[in-house]
Design a protein around this motif. Structure first.
Motif, PDB file in Angstrom:
ATOM      1  N   ALA A   5     -35.992  14.009  56.203  1.00 43.59           N
ATOM      2  CA  ALA A   5     -36.345  13.357  54.954  1.00 43.59           C
ATOM      3  C   ALA A   5     -37.851  13.369  54.828  1.00 43.59           C
ATOM      4  O   ALA A   5     -38.541  12.783  55.642  1.00 43.59           O
ATOM      5  N   GLN A   6     -38.349  14.076  53.837  1.00 44.74           N
ATOM      6  CA  GLN A   6     -39.784  14.124  53.601  1.00 44.74           C
ATOM      7  C   GLN A   6     -40.139  12.972  52.677  1.00 44.74           C
ATOM      8  O   GLN A   6     -39.542  12.832  51.630  1.00 44.74           O
ATOM      9  N   GLN A   7     -41.085  12.151  53.097  1.00 42.71           N
ATOM     10  CA  GLN A   7     -41.499  10.949  52.381  1.00 42.71           C
ATOM     11  C   GLN A   7     -40.447   9.851  52.477  1.00 42.71           C
ATOM     12  O   GLN A   7     -40.582   8.828  51.826  1.00 42.71           O
ATOM     13  N   GLY A   8     -39.392  10.035  53.232  1.00 46.23           N
ATOM     14  CA  GLY A   8     -38.373   9.002  53.392  1.00 46.23           C
ATOM     15  C   GLY A   8     -37.590   8.789  52.119  1.00 46.23           C
ATOM     16  O   GLY A   8     -37.389   9.702  51.343  1.00 46.23           O
ATOM     17  N   ALA A   9     -37.135   7.587  51.917  1.00 48.95           N
ATOM     18  CA  ALA A   9     -36.369   7.250  50.726  1.00 48.95           C
ATOM     19  C   ALA A   9     -37.301   7.038  49.542  1.00 48.95           C
ATOM     20  O   ALA A   9     -38.513   7.007  49.683  1.00 48.95           O
ATOM     21  N   ALA A  10     -36.712   6.874  48.368  1.00 47.86           N
ATOM     22  CA  ALA A  10     -37.487   6.777  47.134  1.00 47.86           C
ATOM     23  C   ALA A  10     -38.507   5.651  47.184  1.00 47.86           C
ATOM     24  O   ALA A  10     -39.606   5.782  46.652  1.00 47.86           O
ATOM     25  N   ASP A  11     -38.204   4.550  47.831  1.00 46.48           N
ATOM     26  CA  ASP A  11     -39.130   3.418  47.838  1.00 46.48           C
ATOM     27  C   ASP A  11     -40.330   3.643  48.752  1.00 46.48           C
ATOM     28  O   ASP A  11     -41.252   2.838  48.751  1.00 46.48           O
ATOM     29  N   SER A  12     -40.365   4.730  49.519  1.00 46.63           N
ATOM     30  CA  SER A  12     -41.527   4.979  50.362  1.00 46.63           C
ATOM     31  C   SER A  12     -42.429   6.075  49.800  1.00 46.63           C
ATOM     32  O   SER A  12     -43.392   6.462  50.438  1.00 46.63           O
ATOM     33  N   ALA A  13     -42.124   6.571  48.611  1.00 48.14           N
ATOM     34  CA  ALA A  13     -42.981   7.589  48.001  1.00 48.14           C
ATOM     35  C   ALA A  13     -44.322   6.965  47.643  1.00 48.14           C
ATOM     36  O   ALA A  13     -44.416   5.798  47.301  1.00 48.14           O
ATOM     37  N   THR A  14     -45.371   7.767  47.719  1.00 43.33           N
ATOM     38  CA  THR A  14     -46.703   7.241  47.419  1.00 43.33           C
ATOM     39  C   THR A  14     -46.925   7.151  45.923  1.00 43.33           C
ATOM     40  O   THR A  14     -46.248   7.800  45.136  1.00 43.33           O
ATOM     41  N   ARG A  32     -17.479  18.159  57.636  1.00 43.13           N
ATOM     42  CA  ARG A  32     -17.755  16.775  58.033  1.00 43.13           C
ATOM     43  C   ARG A  32     -19.125  16.332  57.530  1.00 43.13           C
ATOM     44  O   ARG A  32     -19.407  15.138  57.442  1.00 43.13           O
ATOM     45  N   ALA A  33     -19.979  17.272  57.199  1.00 42.76           N
ATOM     46  CA  ALA A  33     -21.318  16.936  56.709  1.00 42.76           C
ATOM     47  C   ALA A  33     -21.299  16.430  55.271  1.00 42.76           C
ATOM     48  O   ALA A  33     -22.241  15.767  54.847  1.00 42.76           O
ATOM     49  N   VAL A  34     -20.242  16.705  54.518  1.00 41.18           N
ATOM     50  CA  VAL A  34     -20.213  16.315  53.104  1.00 41.18           C
ATOM     51  C   VAL A  34     -20.378  14.808  52.929  1.00 41.18           C
ATOM     52  O   VAL A  34     -21.244  14.370  52.158  1.00 41.18           O
ATOM     53  N   PRO A  35     -19.605  13.955  53.611  1.00 43.92           N
ATOM     54  CA  PRO A  35     -19.839  12.510  53.429  1.00 43.92           C
ATOM     55  C   PRO A  35     -21.208  12.059  53.929  1.00 43.92           C
ATOM     56  O   PRO A  35     -21.788  11.105  53.395  1.00 43.92           O
ATOM     57  N   GLU A  36     -21.750  12.738  54.934  1.00 41.88           N
ATOM     58  CA  GLU A  36     -23.093  12.396  55.413  1.00 41.88           C
ATOM     59  C   GLU A  36     -24.136  12.692  54.345  1.00 41.88           C
ATOM     60  O   GLU A  36     -25.069  11.907  54.142  1.00 41.88           O
ATOM     61  N   VAL A  37     -23.996  13.820  53.654  1.00 41.94           N
ATOM     62  CA  VAL A  37     -24.922  14.164  52.571  1.00 41.94           C
ATOM     63  C   VAL A  37     -24.780  13.158  51.435  1.00 41.94           C
ATOM     64  O   VAL A  37     -25.776  12.717  50.856  1.00 41.94           O
ATOM     65  N   ARG A  38     -23.554  12.765  51.118  1.00 41.34           N
ATOM     66  CA  ARG A  38     -23.343  11.748  50.071  1.00 41.34           C
ATOM     67  C   ARG A  38     -24.065  10.450  50.421  1.00 41.34           C
ATOM     68  O   ARG A  38     -24.715   9.843  49.565  1.00 41.34           O
ATOM     69  N   ARG A  39     -23.953  10.016  51.678  1.00 41.76           N
ATOM     70  CA  ARG A  39     -24.644   8.789  52.102  1.00 41.76           C
ATOM     71  C   ARG A  39     -26.160   8.946  51.993  1.00 41.76           C
ATOM     72  O   ARG A  39     -26.862   8.028  51.576  1.00 41.76           O
ATOM     73  N   ALA A  40     -26.659  10.111  52.368  1.00 42.80           N
ATOM     74  CA  ALA A  40     -28.106  10.348  52.293  1.00 42.80           C
ATOM     75  C   ALA A  40     -28.582  10.319  50.835  1.00 42.80           C
ATOM     76  O   ALA A  40     -29.635   9.754  50.535  1.00 42.80           O
ATOM     77  N   ILE A  41     -27.810  10.907  49.937  1.00 48.56           N
ATOM     78  CA  ILE A  41     -28.146  10.873  48.501  1.00 48.56           C
ATOM     79  C   ILE A  41     -28.095   9.424  48.009  1.00 48.56           C
ATOM     80  O   ILE A  41     -28.972   8.981  47.271  1.00 48.56           O
ATOM     81  N   ARG A  42     -27.073   8.688  48.415  1.00 52.71           N
ATOM     82  CA  ARG A  42     -26.958   7.276  48.016  1.00 52.71           C
ATOM     83  C   ARG A  42     -28.184   6.493  48.465  1.00 52.71           C
ATOM     84  O   ARG A  42     -28.742   5.697  47.701  1.00 52.71           O
ATOM     85  N   ASP A  43     -28.633   6.721  49.696  1.00 52.95           N
ATOM     86  CA  ASP A  43     -29.830   6.038  50.195  1.00 52.95           C
ATOM     87  C   ASP A  43     -31.069   6.424  49.394  1.00 52.95           C
ATOM     88  O   ASP A  43     -31.884   5.583  49.051  1.00 52.95           O
ATOM     89  N   LEU A  44     -31.201   7.708  49.102  1.00 52.17           N
ATOM     90  CA  LEU A  44     -32.351   8.197  48.340  1.00 52.17           C
ATOM     91  C   LEU A  44     -32.392   7.559  46.950  1.00 52.17           C
ATOM     92  O   LEU A  44     -33.458   7.233  46.438  1.00 52.17           O
ATOM     93  N   LEU A  45     -31.225   7.356  46.351  1.00 51.58           N
ATOM     94  CA  LEU A  45     -31.134   6.902  44.960  1.00 51.58           C
ATOM     95  C   LEU A  45     -30.867   5.405  44.820  1.00 51.58           C
ATOM     96  O   LEU A  45     -30.518   4.938  43.743  1.00 51.58           O
ATOM     97  N   ARG A  46     -31.048   4.676  45.872  1.00 50.66           N
ATOM     98  CA  ARG A  46     -30.696   3.259  45.901  1.00 50.66           C
ATOM     99  C   ARG A  46     -31.203   2.477  44.685  1.00 50.66           C
ATOM    100  O   ARG A  46     -30.508   1.635  44.154  1.00 50.66           O
TER     101      ARG A  46
END
Length: 145
Positions: A5-14, A32-46
């Motif tokens: 994750a570059q710059q982390g989640a959306a709330d850590s962007a400069t 098996r990576a599909v649900p992991e990617v969904r979770r990562a997108i969910r975190d990014l878009l919180r």
């Protein structure tokens, strides 16, 4: 799945560069990576967009990731970039054949609906050829009313 994750989640962007990016490399046929990617997108878009936009982003991401893993039998790279203008998700694979938009057939079970969903729900989408392989991408605007 390996995730950088570059710059982390959306709330850590400069403040200077109000973009957040997620980049994942998915192993060959690793569904098996599909649900992991969904979770990562969910975190990014919180904290992004109006209600429902994140759900649409998760759905469309899982569709294009699944297509890349099922139809290419190769690894794939997922990049999601969030900016004030919106979200862009791109899945790159290393196989040259282009995906086809098909009319879903009831006899196909759950097959043939992924790109129809992308076409219906994304603000824009497309396929970009590379020297080796291609990227399937979609964009959602910020959804701010």
């Amino acid at each position: 799945m390996t995730r950088q994750a570059q710059q982390g989640a959306a709330d850590s962007a400069t403040a200077e560069d109000e973009r957040a990016q997620l980049r994942c490399t998915l192993g060959r046929s690793d569904l098996r990576a599909v649900p992991e990617v969904r979770r990562a997108i969910r975190d990014l878009l919180r904290h992004w967009g109006r209600p429902g936009r994140s759900d649409i982003a998760e759905l469309l991401t899982s569709e294009i990731v699944t297509n890349a893993l099922v139809h290419t039998d190769a690894e794939a790279v997922v990049t999601a970039t969030l900016s004030p203008r919106g979200l862009r998700v791109e899945v790159r694979d290393f196989v040259g054949h282009r995906p086809r938009l098909r009319v879903p057939n009831a006899d196909d079970g759950t097959h043939g609906r992924g790109l129809v969903l992308v076409q219906s729900l994304a603000d824009s989408w497309g396929v970009r050829a590379h020297g080796v392989g291609k990227s399937v991408w979609f964009e959602l605007d910020g959804g701010i009313v």
